[in-house]
Enzyme design. Structure first.
Site, PDB file in Angstrom:
ATOM      1  N   GLU A 127       2.459  -3.637  -3.021  1.00  0.00           N
ATOM      2  CA  GLU A 127       3.564  -4.509  -2.597  1.00  0.00           C
ATOM      3  C   GLU A 127       3.399  -4.783  -1.109  1.00  0.00           C
ATOM      4  N   SER A 132      -1.186   1.633   0.792  1.00  0.00           N
ATOM      5  CA  SER A 132      -1.647   3.032   0.753  1.00  0.00           C
ATOM      6  C   SER A 132      -0.488   3.949   0.376  1.00  0.00           C
ATOM      7  N   GLY A 242     -10.662   3.972 -11.945  1.00  0.00           N
ATOM      8  CA  GLY A 242     -10.900   2.671 -11.308  1.00  0.00           C
ATOM      9  C   GLY A 242     -11.853   2.797 -10.136  1.00  0.00           C
ATOM     10  N   ARG A 243     -11.757   3.904  -9.428  1.00  0.00           N
ATOM     11  CA  ARG A 243     -12.595   4.093  -8.230  1.00  0.00           C
ATOM     12  C   ARG A 243     -14.077   4.190  -8.605  1.00  0.00           C
ATOM     13  N   GLU A 363      -8.271  -0.358  -4.100  1.00  0.00           N
ATOM     14  CA  GLU A 363      -8.230   0.875  -4.903  1.00  0.00           C
ATOM     15  C   GLU A 363      -8.240   2.120  -4.018  1.00  0.00           C
ATOM     16  N   THR A 365      -7.980   2.740   0.411  1.00  0.00           N
ATOM     17  CA  THR A 365      -8.889   2.536   1.549  1.00  0.00           C
ATOM     18  C   THR A 365      -9.764   3.781   1.727  1.00  0.00           C
ATOM     19  N   GLU A 367      -9.846   5.658   4.219  1.00  0.00           N
ATOM     20  CA  GLU A 367      -9.014   6.736   4.783  1.00  0.00           C
ATOM     21  C   GLU A 367      -8.265   7.455   3.648  1.00  0.00           C
TER      22      GLU A 367
HETATM   23  N1  CAA Z   1      -5.052  11.874  -9.269  1.00  0.00           N
HETATM   24  C1  CAA Z   1      -4.021  12.332 -10.034  1.00  0.00           C
HETATM   25  N2  CAA Z   1      -2.794  12.502  -9.528  1.00  0.00           N
HETATM   26  C2  CAA Z   1      -2.623  12.242  -8.212  1.00  0.00           C
HETATM   27  C3  CAA Z   1      -3.650  11.777  -7.381  1.00  0.00           C
HETATM   28  C4  CAA Z   1      -4.923  11.599  -7.966  1.00  0.00           C
HETATM   29  N3  CAA Z   1      -5.972  11.146  -7.263  1.00  0.00           N
HETATM   30  N4  CAA Z   1      -3.150  11.595  -6.128  1.00  0.00           N
HETATM   31  C5  CAA Z   1      -1.846  11.929  -6.183  1.00  0.00           C
HETATM   32  N5  CAA Z   1      -1.534  12.308  -7.436  1.00  0.00           N
HETATM   33  C6  CAA Z   1      -0.229  12.748  -7.956  1.00  0.00           C
HETATM   34  C7  CAA Z   1       0.193  14.094  -7.337  1.00  0.00           C
HETATM   35  O1  CAA Z   1      -0.336  15.175  -8.069  1.00  0.00           O
HETATM   36  C8  CAA Z   1       1.711  14.005  -7.428  1.00  0.00           C
HETATM   37  O2  CAA Z   1       2.129  14.228  -8.759  1.00  0.00           O
HETATM   38  P1  CAA Z   1       3.111  15.461  -9.144  1.00  0.00           P
HETATM   39  O3  CAA Z   1       4.307  15.356  -8.266  1.00  0.00           O
HETATM   40  O4  CAA Z   1       3.373  15.258 -10.590  1.00  0.00           O
HETATM   41  O5  CAA Z   1       2.310  16.684  -8.849  1.00  0.00           O
HETATM   42  C9  CAA Z   1       1.984  12.517  -7.190  1.00  0.00           C
HETATM   43  O6  CAA Z   1       0.775  11.824  -7.507  1.00  0.00           O
HETATM   44  C10 CAA Z   1       2.388  12.218  -5.742  1.00  0.00           C
HETATM   45  O7  CAA Z   1       1.342  12.709  -4.956  1.00  0.00           O
HETATM   46  P2  CAA Z   1       1.452  12.940  -3.385  1.00  0.00           P
HETATM   47  O8  CAA Z   1       2.686  13.739  -3.064  1.00  0.00           O
HETATM   48  O9  CAA Z   1       0.131  13.453  -2.931  1.00  0.00           O
HETATM   49  O10 CAA Z   1       1.724  11.448  -2.893  1.00  0.00           O
HETATM   50  P3  CAA Z   1       1.528  10.783  -1.486  1.00  0.00           P
HETATM   51  O11 CAA Z   1       2.697   9.915  -1.261  1.00  0.00           O
HETATM   52  O12 CAA Z   1       1.171  11.797  -0.461  1.00  0.00           O
HETATM   53  O13 CAA Z   1       0.272   9.751  -1.712  1.00  0.00           O
HETATM   54  C11 CAA Z   1      -1.890   8.960  -2.235  1.00  0.00           C
HETATM   55  C12 CAA Z   1      -0.816  10.021  -2.444  1.00  0.00           C
HETATM   56  C13 CAA Z   1      -3.190   9.616  -2.662  1.00  0.00           C
HETATM   57  C14 CAA Z   1      -2.029   8.528  -0.791  1.00  0.00           C
HETATM   58  C15 CAA Z   1      -1.556   7.739  -3.132  1.00  0.00           C
HETATM   59  O14 CAA Z   1      -0.371   7.142  -2.752  1.00  0.00           O
HETATM   60  C16 CAA Z   1      -2.665   6.719  -3.198  1.00  0.00           C
HETATM   61  O15 CAA Z   1      -3.604   6.896  -3.955  1.00  0.00           O
HETATM   62  N6  CAA Z   1      -2.574   5.577  -2.434  1.00  0.00           N
HETATM   63  C17 CAA Z   1      -3.519   4.495  -2.552  1.00  0.00           C
HETATM   64  C18 CAA Z   1      -3.018   3.485  -3.534  1.00  0.00           C
HETATM   65  C19 CAA Z   1      -4.121   2.716  -4.183  1.00  0.00           C
HETATM   66  O16 CAA Z   1      -5.211   3.205  -4.434  1.00  0.00           O
HETATM   67  N7  CAA Z   1      -3.836   1.472  -4.531  1.00  0.00           N
HETATM   68  C20 CAA Z   1      -4.740   0.674  -5.260  1.00  0.00           C
HETATM   69  C21 CAA Z   1      -4.030  -0.458  -5.929  1.00  0.00           C
HETATM   70  S1  CAA Z   1      -4.960  -1.164  -7.282  1.00  0.00           S
HETATM   71  C22 CAA Z   1      -6.202  -2.024  -6.570  1.00  0.00           C
HETATM   72  O17 CAA Z   1      -6.396  -2.003  -5.395  1.00  0.00           O
HETATM   73  C23 CAA Z   1      -7.065  -2.812  -7.546  1.00  0.00           C
HETATM   74  C24 CAA Z   1      -8.107  -3.618  -6.924  1.00  0.00           C
HETATM   75  O18 CAA Z   1      -8.135  -3.798  -5.761  1.00  0.00           O
HETATM   76  C25 CAA Z   1      -9.148  -4.253  -7.678  1.00  0.00           C
HETATM   77  P1  FAD Z   2      -1.948  -0.205   4.568  1.00  0.00           P
HETATM   78  O1  FAD Z   2      -1.564   0.812   3.586  1.00  0.00           O
HETATM   79  O2  FAD Z   2      -0.876  -0.816   5.393  1.00  0.00           O
HETATM   80  O3  FAD Z   2      -3.054   0.403   5.534  1.00  0.00           O
HETATM   81  C1  FAD Z   2      -3.397  -0.158   6.804  1.00  0.00           C
HETATM   82  C2  FAD Z   2      -4.403   0.788   7.494  1.00  0.00           C
HETATM   83  O4  FAD Z   2      -3.782   2.065   7.727  1.00  0.00           O
HETATM   84  C3  FAD Z   2      -5.640   1.082   6.601  1.00  0.00           C
HETATM   85  O5  FAD Z   2      -6.773   1.229   7.426  1.00  0.00           O
HETATM   86  C4  FAD Z   2      -5.293   2.412   5.969  1.00  0.00           C
HETATM   87  O6  FAD Z   2      -6.424   3.157   5.575  1.00  0.00           O
HETATM   88  C5  FAD Z   2      -4.540   3.093   7.106  1.00  0.00           C
HETATM   89  N1  FAD Z   2      -3.638   4.151   6.617  1.00  0.00           N
HETATM   90  C6  FAD Z   2      -2.490   4.012   5.877  1.00  0.00           C
HETATM   91  N2  FAD Z   2      -1.960   5.218   5.603  1.00  0.00           N
HETATM   92  C7  FAD Z   2      -2.778   6.139   6.173  1.00  0.00           C
HETATM   93  C8  FAD Z   2      -2.772   7.565   6.253  1.00  0.00           C
HETATM   94  N3  FAD Z   2      -1.818   8.300   5.648  1.00  0.00           N
HETATM   95  N4  FAD Z   2      -3.756   8.189   6.910  1.00  0.00           N
HETATM   96  C9  FAD Z   2      -4.759   7.455   7.520  1.00  0.00           C
HETATM   97  N5  FAD Z   2      -4.819   6.114   7.489  1.00  0.00           N
HETATM   98  C10 FAD Z   2      -3.850   5.454   6.825  1.00  0.00           C
HETATM   99  N6  FAD Z   2      -3.474  -3.865  -5.392  1.00  0.00           N
HETATM  100  C11 FAD Z   2      -3.052  -3.777  -6.682  1.00  0.00           C
HETATM  101  O7  FAD Z   2      -2.086  -3.094  -6.985  1.00  0.00           O
HETATM  102  N7  FAD Z   2      -3.723  -4.444  -7.659  1.00  0.00           N
HETATM  103  C12 FAD Z   2      -4.797  -5.211  -7.418  1.00  0.00           C
HETATM  104  O8  FAD Z   2      -5.361  -5.783  -8.347  1.00  0.00           O
HETATM  105  C13 FAD Z   2      -5.244  -5.339  -6.066  1.00  0.00           C
HETATM  106  N8  FAD Z   2      -6.295  -6.152  -5.761  1.00  0.00           N
HETATM  107  C14 FAD Z   2      -6.594  -6.389  -4.433  1.00  0.00           C
HETATM  108  C15 FAD Z   2      -7.526  -7.374  -4.093  1.00  0.00           C
HETATM  109  C16 FAD Z   2      -7.762  -7.685  -2.763  1.00  0.00           C
HETATM  110  C17 FAD Z   2      -8.729  -8.769  -2.418  1.00  0.00           C
HETATM  111  C18 FAD Z   2      -7.073  -6.989  -1.729  1.00  0.00           C
HETATM  112  C19 FAD Z   2      -7.277  -7.315  -0.266  1.00  0.00           C
HETATM  113  C20 FAD Z   2      -6.179  -5.988  -2.048  1.00  0.00           C
HETATM  114  C21 FAD Z   2      -5.917  -5.687  -3.408  1.00  0.00           C
HETATM  115  N9  FAD Z   2      -4.956  -4.746  -3.773  1.00  0.00           N
HETATM  116  C22 FAD Z   2      -4.534  -4.628  -5.071  1.00  0.00           C
HETATM  117  C23 FAD Z   2      -4.212  -4.044  -2.724  1.00  0.00           C
HETATM  118  C24 FAD Z   2      -5.000  -2.898  -2.099  1.00  0.00           C
HETATM  119  O9  FAD Z   2      -5.075  -1.823  -2.992  1.00  0.00           O
HETATM  120  C25 FAD Z   2      -4.300  -2.521  -0.779  1.00  0.00           C
HETATM  121  O10 FAD Z   2      -4.547  -3.573   0.126  1.00  0.00           O
HETATM  122  C26 FAD Z   2      -4.779  -1.201  -0.237  1.00  0.00           C
HETATM  123  O11 FAD Z   2      -4.379  -0.139  -1.071  1.00  0.00           O
HETATM  124  C27 FAD Z   2      -4.286  -0.950   1.206  1.00  0.00           C
HETATM  125  O12 FAD Z   2      -2.924  -1.194   1.323  1.00  0.00           O
HETATM  126  P2  FAD Z   2      -2.366  -2.138   2.530  1.00  0.00           P
HETATM  127  O13 FAD Z   2      -3.148  -3.394   2.480  1.00  0.00           O
HETATM  128  O14 FAD Z   2      -0.898  -2.220   2.418  1.00  0.00           O
HETATM  129  O15 FAD Z   2      -2.776  -1.375   3.854  1.00  0.00           O
END
Ligand code: CAA
Ligand code: FAD
Length: 379
Positions: A127, A132, A242-243, A363, A365, A367
């Site tokens: 959103e 992240s 996914g990763r 999926e 960052t 970090e």
């Molecule tokens: N695997 C399984 N469970 C996990 C997990 C993992 N890798 N990471 C966290 N969890 C679970 C924890 O065990 C916890 O569950 P319980 O309370 O049941 O134990 C719950 O998730 C919350 O965990 P945390 O307290 O650790 O949560 P947090 O707020 O500190 O954040 C995070 C954890 C790892 C930073 C997580 O928010 C994260 O992965 N952020 C990145 C989001 C992301 O990858 N977005 C991708 C969107 S899709 C996309 O991007 C598609 C595309 O581009 C093509």
């Molecule tokens: P932010 O979370 O605002 O991060 C900004 C910077 O701060 C980054 O460098 C980050 O690493 C750093 N940062 C944030 N928190 C921490 C921390 N705790 N410690 C250290 N560094 C930190 N999402 C979906 O759900 N579905 C999709 O299909 C999808 N497809 C995508 C396709 C494209 C082309 C793009 C650009 C994004 C897509 N995403 C999708 C979203 C993507 O997963 C997010 O952009 C990504 O997870 C980072 O979130 P953000 O952009 O809000 O950056």
């Protein structure tokens, strides 16, 4: 872990390689320039079984293992990283999530057309203020008895404009924090659901990335995935797999750039010899070959562990963290090896360099991968 590929795995690799050369290479420069989604090619990928590779054939999938998926992803991403992300999202976020966690009715209705490539899916977690920090969901799913009322905005959604079904994550009970989050299957034509703006991107320009708007969308209760409050754990579990897909995409971008650079270095002459005979160039290629091999091994390790049913949070994150760095480093050096020719579109490496960057962002960052890995190793 077995380092010898089976005959079946080699066949899949060859089929994906041939498809990429014959169907994806023609027009890839133009699709990048015009931000054109590879619709015809994605349809053919579905027919080849590339969109539901690991799904059980009884739900329309190809029933293959995860190493085959890594091999096919690498070949597709070598040529067209945009087609590769469509494939990765459909396989490892949408189909894998449904196969593992959806009800039998949901599998029959949604997984079967998605895995067979009849339609494609999207996964909507991010959103404007929850990237992240994915637990900070602002999209709400209010429990109204036999349905949920969905309101909010998702952004950056891959396949946003072309999907038929969307997995949408939303907050039902904010007091329960991430335990109050749910995951739903939403159909594109439901009232109140609108596909928003398409992003104009640096790379993977053939993929369509959109915001999604939900305005009082009624989601039947039977479209919730799993128990009430399972949505965040669902999203995390799905992202672990996914990763591996994105790591393989990064691997493909790197190996595509390396193959082009190697070929070029063997033919381009400077100072009366092929440039590969200059050690500065040869050493760059040696570094690329070594790092790509290491990235491939990390992808295979995570894939094997997935098929063995192990926890892949650490191995998936390591594969993505490393392969995405290799994609960045390799593509930058591939442009350098091409000199001025690397800076123009017809030599492909500038596109691969632009495509590589996203693998360090989506999926999770780099970090965030380090957070996942460091939490895992300190357990
Ligand atoms: N695997 C399984 N469970 C996990 C997990 C993992 N890798 N990471 C966290 N969890 C679970 C924890 O065990 C916890 O569950 P319980 O309370 O049941 O134990 C719950 O998730 C919350 O965990 P945390 O307290 O650790 O949560 P947090 O707020 O500190 O954040 C995070 C954890 C790892 C930073 C997580 O928010 C994260 O992965 N952020 C990145 C989001 C992301 O990858 N977005 C991708 C969107 S899709 C996309 O991007 C598609 C595309 O581009 C093509
Ligand atoms: P932010 O979370 O605002 O991060 C900004 C910077 O701060 C980054 O460098 C980050 O690493 C750093 N940062 C944030 N928190 C921490 C921390 N705790 N410690 C250290 N560094 C930190 N999402 C979906 O759900 N579905 C999709 O299909 C999808 N497809 C995508 C396709 C494209 C082309 C793009 C650009 C994004 C897509 N995403 C999708 C979203 C993507 O997963 C997010 O952009 C990504 O997870 C980072 O979130 P953000 O952009 O809000 O950056």
């Amino acid at each position: 872990m077995n380092f010898n590929l089976s005959e079946e795995q080699l066949m899949i690799q060859q089929a994906a390689r041939d498809f990429a050369q014959n169907e994806l290479l023609p027009g890839v420069i133009e699709r990048d320039r015009d931000q054109k989604f590879p619709a015809e090619q994605v349809k053919k990928m579905g027919e080849m079984g590339l969109l539901g590779m690991m799904v059980d054939p009884k739900y329309g999938g190809a029933g293959m293992d995860s190493v085959s998926y890594v091999l096919a992803m690498e070949e597709i991403a070598k040529i067209d990283a945009s087609a590769a992300v469509v494939m990765s999202v459909n396989n490892s976020l949408v189909c894998a999530g449904l196969e593992k966690f959806a009800s039998e009715e949901q599998k029959v209705k949604y997984l079967t057309p998605l895995a067979s490539g009849e339609v494609i899916g999207a996964f909507a977690l991010s959103e404007p203020e929850a990237g992240s920090d994915a637990t900070s969901q602002k999209t709400t799913a209010e429990d109204k008895g036999d349905y949920y009322l969905l309101n909010g905005i998702k952004n950056w959604i891959t396949n946003g404009g072309t999907a038929s079904y969307y997995i949408v994550i939303a907050q039902t009970d904010p007091e329960k924090k991430h335990k109050g989050i749910n995951a739903f299957i939403v159909e594109r034509n439901w009232e109140g659901f609108e596909v928003g703006t398409k992003e104009d991107k640096l790379g993977i320009r053939g993929s369509d990335t959109h915001s999604l708007i939900f305005n009082n969308v009624k989601v039947p209760k039977e479209n919730r995935i799993g128990e009430d409050g399972f949505g965040f754990n669902f999203a995390m579990a799905v992202l672990n797999g996914g990763r591996i897909g994105i790591a393989s995409q990064a691997l493909g971008i790197a190996s595509g750039a390396y193959e082009l650079a190697l070929k070029y270095a063997k033919t381009r002459k400077a100072f009366k010899t092929e440039i590969i005979n200059h050690q500065a160039i040869a050493f760059k290629l040696a570094d690329m070959a070594t790092q790509i091999t290491a990235a491939r091994m990390l992808c295979f390790k995570a894939a094997c562990e997935k098929d063995e049913g192990k926890d892949i949070s650490e191995s998936g994150a390591m594969a993505k963290l490393y392969a995405s760095q290799v994609a960045m480093d390799t593509t930058i050096e591939a442009v350098q090896i091409h000199g001025g020719y690397g800076y123009v579109k017809e030599y492909h490496v500038e596109r691969l360099m632009r495509d590589a960057k996203i693998t360090q962002i989506y999926e999770g960052t780099s970090e965030i991968q380090k957070i996942v890995i460091s939490r895992s190793i300190s357990k």
